[in-house]
Each structure stands twice: as C-alpha cells, then as structure tokens.
Design a protein around this motif. Structure first.
Motif, PDB file in Angstrom:
ATOM      1  N   VAL A 264      -2.383  -3.736  -2.978  1.00  0.00           N
ATOM      2  CA  VAL A 264      -2.236  -2.436  -2.139  1.00  0.00           C
ATOM      3  C   VAL A 264      -1.031  -2.972  -1.397  1.00  0.00           C
ATOM      4  O   VAL A 264      -0.336  -1.981  -0.944  1.00  0.00           O
ATOM      5  CB  VAL A 264      -3.556  -2.435  -1.370  1.00  0.00           C
ATOM      6  N   PHE A 265      -0.914  -4.091  -0.704  1.00  0.00           N
ATOM      7  CA  PHE A 265       0.223  -4.544   0.165  1.00  0.00           C
ATOM      8  C   PHE A 265       1.462  -4.140  -0.469  1.00  0.00           C
ATOM      9  O   PHE A 265       2.314  -3.435   0.263  1.00  0.00           O
ATOM     10  CB  PHE A 265       0.072  -5.911   0.621  1.00  0.00           C
ATOM     11  N   GLN A 266       1.461  -4.712  -1.709  1.00  0.00           N
ATOM     12  CA  GLN A 266       2.633  -4.376  -2.754  1.00  0.00           C
ATOM     13  C   GLN A 266       3.107  -2.913  -2.740  1.00  0.00           C
ATOM     14  O   GLN A 266       4.292  -2.446  -2.508  1.00  0.00           O
ATOM     15  CB  GLN A 266       2.678  -5.017  -3.774  1.00  0.00           C
ATOM     16  N   GLU A 267       2.278  -2.266  -2.839  1.00  0.00           N
ATOM     17  CA  GLU A 267       2.398  -0.726  -2.961  1.00  0.00           C
ATOM     18  C   GLU A 267       2.868   0.056  -1.742  1.00  0.00           C
ATOM     19  O   GLU A 267       3.978   0.796  -1.844  1.00  0.00           O
ATOM     20  CB  GLU A 267       0.924   0.021  -3.453  1.00  0.00           C
ATOM     21  N   TYR A 268       2.337  -0.529  -0.656  1.00  0.00           N
ATOM     22  CA  TYR A 268       2.829  -0.188   0.703  1.00  0.00           C
ATOM     23  C   TYR A 268       4.239  -0.681   0.943  1.00  0.00           C
ATOM     24  O   TYR A 268       5.145   0.459   1.299  1.00  0.00           O
ATOM     25  CB  TYR A 268       1.944  -0.768   1.762  1.00  0.00           C
ATOM     26  N   GLU A 269       4.632  -1.842   0.645  1.00  0.00           N
ATOM     27  CA  GLU A 269       5.969  -2.466   0.868  1.00  0.00           C
ATOM     28  C   GLU A 269       6.929  -1.433  -0.130  1.00  0.00           C
ATOM     29  O   GLU A 269       8.061  -1.392   0.251  1.00  0.00           O
ATOM     30  CB  GLU A 269       6.091  -3.734   0.274  1.00  0.00           C
ATOM     31  N   GLU A 270       6.565  -1.284  -1.337  1.00  0.00           N
ATOM     32  CA  GLU A 270       7.504  -0.559  -2.409  1.00  0.00           C
ATOM     33  C   GLU A 270       7.581   0.795  -1.989  1.00  0.00           C
ATOM     34  O   GLU A 270       8.794   1.351  -2.101  1.00  0.00           O
ATOM     35  CB  GLU A 270       7.056  -0.565  -3.658  1.00  0.00           C
ATOM     36  N   ASN A 271       6.878   1.531  -1.437  1.00  0.00           N
ATOM     37  CA  ASN A 271       6.693   2.853  -0.578  1.00  0.00           C
ATOM     38  C   ASN A 271       7.521   3.890  -1.755  1.00  0.00           C
ATOM     39  O   ASN A 271       8.218   4.825  -1.317  1.00  0.00           O
ATOM     40  CB  ASN A 271       7.849   2.829   0.501  1.00  0.00           C
TER      41      ASN A 271
END
Length: 228
Positions: free
Chosen positions: A148-155
């Motif tokens: 979930v964190f990586q998804e946010y970072e990739e935007n």
C-alpha cells in the motif's frame, strides 16, 4: 528534525533504533512491538509549522487521522470510481515510515528527495519484515502495508492520486485553522492548492481558500477600525 544525520553518514534504521530508550522487539509473533512503534507517530510533530512558532502543533498521526476520515467522505462522483476502504487504509499507512525517519519537509534541503524516499522505503521494509514478518494472520499483513505504501509513492492509481490530493487538502485545512488560532500569515502554503489533481478535491480546496479570504478581509477590517 527527527532522525536525520549528515549526508556523509549513511542513514539506517538501526542508527535510529540505537538511540531509542525502548526499541521495539524484532521478529516477534505478536504485533505489540509494532503497536509501540506507532506511538512515535502520536508524539512526532509535523515540522512545517515549527518555522512559524507553532511548537505544539499537530502530530503525524493527527494529520493521518483526519485524512482517513476525509477519504470516507469522497463525493459520489468520485467514490463510485474508487475503492474507498483501500483509500482509507492508504491514508493510515502513507506516513508510517516517519515513525523513524521523522517529518522531512521540502525546505529541508540537507536531505534530498531521493534520500528521503530511500529512508522511508528502508523503514517500511523494517516494519514489514522485522516487526510484522512473524505475525500470523490478521486483516493487514506487513507485506500488504508495504504494498500500500509503494502504491501511494508511485501515485499511478486513482486511489493513490485521491489520497495525495487529500494529503494536500488536509494541509490547507490546518493552515487556515492555525491562521485563525494564532493570527499568523501562512500564505506560504497556499500553493499546495494548485497541485491538487482531481476536480472534486479542487472544489474542497476552493471552499477552504474562500474561507481564508473571508478571514483575512475580516482581520483587515478590524485593524482599520482599531486604527481609526
């Protein structure tokens, strides 16, 4: 600034943990050590306001809590296209790495954006592997938190774009609230409204900026009356 070091010293999770009086137990089958780490989000202040003399302002978890509630109130035209519970989860996770990294703001030029991203990724690996890797079952695994964190970072997903917008919207709300409470000019943060992507969140931001305009007109009128 919370857990920063000179760039000639490589920042590591362990370098921060070694400074804590009670570092969390690693590789435990219980989530309790992770729960203790989250306490740092309750006590670490958001740094952007300190430059304006607001020393006892919001914590990181204060910020994430209101963001999470805001995701639940996505307008129908947007919520019909969103996985809203996933957005709420993302809002609760997106700043979790700041529990050890601290709140590094854009004006902190001694820590470049790429280095900030590296530190946060390292902490999320630590959370997923060292704190939650041995925790069985549950509704949210360490691996899922990291994803979930990586998804946010990739935007790239609509959910991530919405949560990024909500992040900016929450800042605008806090800006106006501190201006009301402390009678200070925080116009430096108004540019954030121009970086909001989704029309529905732009409407929210416009409403807040309209409130702010009325606030400063009222203050100007009061100053004029007082000096007359």
């Amino acid at each position: 600034m919370g857990s920063q070091e000179p760039l000639n010293a490589v920042w590591t999770t362990q370098s921060v943990l070694s400074t804590l009086p009670h570092p969390p137990e690693e590789n435990s089958p219980s989530p309790v050590p992770f729960f203790h780490l989250l306490e740092r989000l309750k006590t670490t202040k958001r740094e952007g306001w300190r430059r304006f003399g607001i020393g006892h302002g919001e914590s990181i978890s204060d910020h994430m809590y209101r963001m999470s509630i805001m995701t639940l109130l996505a307008p129908p035209s947007l919520s019909s296209r969103l996985n809203v519970p996933h957005c709420t989860k993302m809002a609760l996770v997106h700043d979790m790495a700041e529990s050890l990294v601290g709140d590094i703001t854009p004006v902190d030029t001694d820590v470049p954006k790429a280095e900030k991203a590296r530190r946060e990724a390292v902490v999320m690996d630590y959370i997923a592997d060292n704190l939650l890797g041995g925790v069985p079952g549950g509704g949210l695994s360490g691996g899922e938190i990291r994803k979930v964190f990586q998804e946010y970072e990739e935007n790239k997903t609509l959910e991530a774009q919405f949560v990024h917008d909500v992040d900016k919207m929450e800042l605008l709300l806090q800006m106006v609230e501190y201006e009301r409470a402390h009678e200070i000019d925080l116009s430096e943060f108004c540019h954030v409204a121009g970086r909001i992507q989704l029309p529905e969140v732009k409407e929210w931001a416009a409403a807040v900026l309209k409130e702010r305009e009325a606030l400063w007109k009222k203050k100007a009128a009061a100053t004029t009356a007082a000096s007359a």
